[in-house]
Design an enzyme around this catalytic site. Structure first.
Site, PDB file in Angstrom:
ATOM      1  CB  CYS A 101     -44.902 -17.511 -39.597  1.00 20.22           C
ATOM      2  SG  CYS A 101     -43.865 -18.388 -40.717  1.00 20.22           S
ATOM      3  CB  CYS A 193     -38.923 -15.464 -37.895  1.00 23.06           C
ATOM      4  SG  CYS A 193     -40.658 -15.025 -38.252  1.00 23.06           S
TER       5      CYS A 193
END
Length: 348
Positions: A101, A193
């Site tokens: 990410c 996430c």
């Protein structure tokens, strides 16, 4: 102050306390601050609180008096993080989506778009620091997140600011209260996430078919079944079935797995997980130059793991630990020279 006032910073605001304080600190220091919420990919079959998180970030931006934008990186996140995560597990590896990410989204798509819109810097709520072109651990040892940032190239680090990296977590909370931020008492987010509180195997089974296989004891005898070796990691003690011989039997831990024949091997003793001293790295990235062969460093093989004494060979292509340690292909090994994160790679 006048110099800082000419510098525009786009702050990645997740709706949490760390990025909120980061934005407030930069505004206090005289930067021209723009808050940005990034909308990312989330599986349709899972609940997603992104609207609530965006609202939290928006309220903070309004409170400290900065413009607020929303960037939609859903497609980029699905390709660069979600698909990577699923494909790595399908191949029997153990990926770290937070590392990817940072590479693909925060210091990839976000940095590129922010710079294209006139930003001099981007900022995040990471507990890390930088000194010129060097990435350093955050001062809060328990919260340090430099492990997730080993993928940054010097050109990306040049445009990055980490405003909370010089503070301990409890100090960040106190600052949030001092600034009167709406997120001051908000709990920290946990887990991956895009998964939230959902079990990893339940998520993966939407993308990877279940294939029943054998659970073996240390002698190779079949003592149970599992749903597919790709779903398990070393050290796990749940999610597979063992034919118990008595009600008081000790728990079993996965100490080995064979993706090719779809078996997992279990033991009552988790310390029997096979440790290694030598790890070959792929996709290496050395922020401060490749490690010197033979020089003593420390390495982390998982987030918040111990700092293990090590040396490097072949310019960092191989990492030699002083003591055997269990780690799976796909995990990141991150190398440190004192407080300096010099980079790392993925276990081949």
């Amino acid at each position: 102050m006048a110099e800082k006032a000419r510098k525009k910073v786009f702050v990645a605001m997740s709706g949490g306390v760390d990025s909120s304080v980061a934005a407030a600190l930069l505004k206090k220091d005289g930067y021209d601050v723009v808050g940005v919420f990034m909308k990312t990919w989330h599986p349709e079959f899972l609940p997603c609180p992104w609207k609530e998180e965006r609202l939290s970030a928006m309220r903070v931006a309004a409170h400290i008096g900065i413009p607020f934008l929303t960037f939609d990186f859903e497609d980029e996140y699905k390709r660069g993080v979600g698909d990577y995560f699923i494909n790595e597990y399908r191949a029997g590896r153990t990926p770290n989506p937070d590392v990817m990410c940072n590479k693909e989204i925060k210091f990839g798509a976000f940095l590129k778009k922010a710079r294209g819109m006139g930003a001099d810097y981007i900022a995040t709520g990471h507990y890390a620091r930088k000194d010129a072109a060097r990435l350093l651990k955050g001062v809060d040892v328990g919260k340090d997140q430099s492990y997730f940032l080993w993928v940054l190239a010097p050109a990306e680090l040049r445009y990055a600011l980490f405003p909370v990296g010089g503070y301990a977590k409890d100090e960040v909370r106190r600052l949030a209260r001092k600034f009167g931020l709406p997120t001051a008492e908000k709990k920290d987010s946990q887990g991956i996430c895009f998964l939230g509180d959902v079990d990893m195997k339940d998520f993966l089974k939407h993308y990877i078919p279940e294939t029943e296989g054998a659970v073996l004891d240390e002698a190779g005898k079949v003592i149970g079944t599992h749903d597919g070796a790709v779903f398990y990691t070393l050290g796990e003690r749940h999610g597979f079935h063992v034919n118990a011989t008595n009600a008081n039997e000790k728990p079993y831990y996965i100490v080995a797995k064979d993706i090719a024949v779809n078996t997992v091997t279990v033991s009552h003793e988790p310390e029997k997980i096979g440790g290694k001293k030598i790890f070959t790295l792929e996709q290496q990235n050395w922020i401060s130059g490749a490690p010197e062969d033979g020089k003593r460093y420390t390495a982390q093989v998982r987030y918040r793991g111990a700092y293990l004494p090590c040396r490097a060979e072949c310019g960092g292509e191989r990492i030699l630990l002083e003591e055997p340690h269990a780690a799976a292909p796909g995990q990141s090994i991150v190398v440190y020279d004192g407080d300096i994160c010099i980079g790392g790679g993925i276990i081949a």
